[in-house]
Write an enzyme that holds these catalytic residues in place. Structure first.
Site, PDB file in Angstrom:
ATOM      1  N   ASN A 283     -10.271 -14.989   0.651  1.00  0.00           N
ATOM      2  CA  ASN A 283     -10.269 -15.264  -0.627  1.00  0.00           C
ATOM      3  C   ASN A 283      -8.756 -16.812  -0.978  1.00  0.00           C
ATOM      4  OD1 ASN A 283      -8.533 -14.196  -2.489  1.00  0.00           O
ATOM      5  ND2 ASN A 283      -6.669 -12.905  -1.588  1.00  0.00           N
ATOM      6  N   TRP A 284      -9.923 -17.316  -1.265  1.00  0.00           N
ATOM      7  CA  TRP A 284      -8.944 -18.196  -1.845  1.00  0.00           C
ATOM      8  C   TRP A 284      -8.160 -18.032  -2.803  1.00  0.00           C
ATOM      9  CZ3 TRP A 284     -13.891 -21.888  -4.316  1.00  0.00           C
ATOM     10  CH2 TRP A 284     -15.091 -22.546  -3.484  1.00  0.00           C
TER      11      TRP A 284
ATOM     12  N   GLY B 246       0.428 -14.059   4.664  1.00  0.00           N
ATOM     13  CA  GLY B 246       0.678 -15.235   3.767  1.00  0.00           C
ATOM     14  C   GLY B 246       2.073 -16.123   5.225  1.00  0.00           C
TER      15      GLY B 246
ATOM     16  N   GLY C  44      -7.602 -15.674   3.821  1.00  0.00           N
ATOM     17  CA  GLY C  44      -6.601 -16.032   3.007  1.00  0.00           C
ATOM     18  C   GLY C  44      -6.313 -17.661   2.717  1.00  0.00           C
ATOM     19  N   GLY C  45      -5.676 -18.180   3.495  1.00  0.00           N
ATOM     20  CA  GLY C  45      -4.886 -19.512   3.257  1.00  0.00           C
ATOM     21  C   GLY C  45      -5.787 -20.483   4.454  1.00  0.00           C
TER      22      GLY C  45
ATOM     23  N   SER D  23      -2.452 -13.237   8.365  1.00  0.00           N
ATOM     24  CA  SER D  23      -2.755 -14.439   8.310  1.00  0.00           C
ATOM     25  C   SER D  23      -3.688 -14.479   9.890  1.00  0.00           C
ATOM     26  CB  SER D  23      -1.076 -14.940   8.958  1.00  0.00           C
ATOM     27  OG  SER D  23       0.085 -14.738   8.095  1.00  0.00           O
TER      28      SER D  23
ATOM     29  N   GLU E  61      -5.071  -4.906   5.188  1.00  0.00           N
ATOM     30  CA  GLU E  61      -4.251  -5.807   4.929  1.00  0.00           C
ATOM     31  C   GLU E  61      -2.182  -5.553   4.830  1.00  0.00           C
ATOM     32  OE1 GLU E  61      -6.198 -10.006   3.360  1.00  0.00           O
ATOM     33  OE2 GLU E  61      -5.283  -8.613   1.412  1.00  0.00           O
TER      34      GLU E  61
ATOM     35  N   GLU F  68      -1.243  -8.211  -3.763  1.00  0.00           N
ATOM     36  CA  GLU F  68      -1.307  -9.393  -4.677  1.00  0.00           C
ATOM     37  C   GLU F  68      -1.400  -8.319  -6.063  1.00  0.00           C
ATOM     38  OE1 GLU F  68      -3.161 -12.825  -3.861  1.00  0.00           O
ATOM     39  OE2 GLU F  68      -1.393 -12.232  -1.525  1.00  0.00           O
TER      40      GLU F  68
END
Ligand code: PGA
Length: 251
Positions: free
Chosen positions: A9-10, A174, A235-236, A214, A168, A98
């Protein structure tokens, strides 16, 4: 049989050139390699069509990170599920925390998005998960169950079977604070049990449930080793091939 899936997930990262370069690098790295999971990348809307053209979409599925809750019309700035599908993208991430927190997406809005995504042949990757205060108050099971019930449990069993779920915990997204493998397994087993109660064991057994929050190269193996954890929404660590590949190879 449910699938193992590693999905990136960018979020709102990478301009078009950077995103294309990342997608092509991942495509080249995966070429000729046998991996034991499906790989998906979730890009910003404007990247979708170009990314689909630039890579082998049999090896890497492409996902949008959102779609509108309306089919078409005077909704300035929105992007419909049909438009997403017309790019060649096959997936759409829906219900990300988000989107729920910053853009006030309610369970009812998300239900409409899921219906439109499915109607346009997209596979929703539907995110659920509690915030820290809910976990501390030991309400996490209740919260996750109600997220499932409010947005998804009016679907037919046939439609529900098309979904991918992602648990999640919001406190892990994050933050560098990953759920322990035990916490992930406990919640994933609960989600599967909740699905079984509604749709039966076969549908529950066949639903892929990803963990997100994470997840990275050093914890992916341990997380994915759990019987009810079928992969990750990353994500990251999906923003560079160096960090994303070891997660794919954790299967
Ligand atoms: P993270 O994000 O891996 O950066 O924690 C996961 C997600 O929000 O999907």
């Amino acid at each position: 049989m449910r699938k193992n899936i590693v999905a990136g997930n960018w979020k709102m990262n990478k301009n078009l050139q950077e995103g294309l370069a990342l997608a092509k690098e991942l495509d080249a790295t995966l070429k000729g390699k046998k991996v034991n999971c499906d790989v998906i990348i979730g890009t910003p809307f404007i990247h979708l069509a170009k990314v689909v053209e630039a890579i082998d979409t049999h090896k890497i599925g492409v996902a949008a990170q959102n779609c509108a809750d309306k089919a078409s019309g005077a909704y300035t700035g929105e992007v419909s599920a049909e438009m997403v599908a017309s790019t060649g993208a096959k997936y759409v991430i829906l219900g990300h925390s988000e989107r729920r927190a910053y853009y006030h997406e309610t369970p009812e809005i998300l239900k409409q998005k899921v219906i439109l995504a499915l109607a346009n042949g997209l596979t929703p990757i539907f995110c659920i998960g509690e915030v820290l205060a809910e976990r501390e108050a030991e309400k996490h099971f209740e919260i996750v169950k109600s997220q499932l019930q409010k947005s998804l449990f009016e679907l037919s069993s046939e439609d529900f079977s098309k979904l991918i779920l992602a648990y999640e915990p919001v406190w892990a997204i994050g933050t560098g604070k990953t759920a322990t493998p035990e916490q992930a397994q406990e919640m994933h087993a609960f989600i599967r049990k909740t699905i079984a109660e509604k749709y039966g064991d076969e549908v529950a057994d066949n639903t892929s449930i990803l963990y997100g929050g994470s997840a990275n190269a050093s914890n992916a193996k341990e997380l994915f080793a759990n019987p009810d954890v079928d992969g990750g929404l990353i994500g990251g660590a999906s923003l560079s091939v160096d960090k994303f590949m070891p997660i794919i190879e954790a299967f």
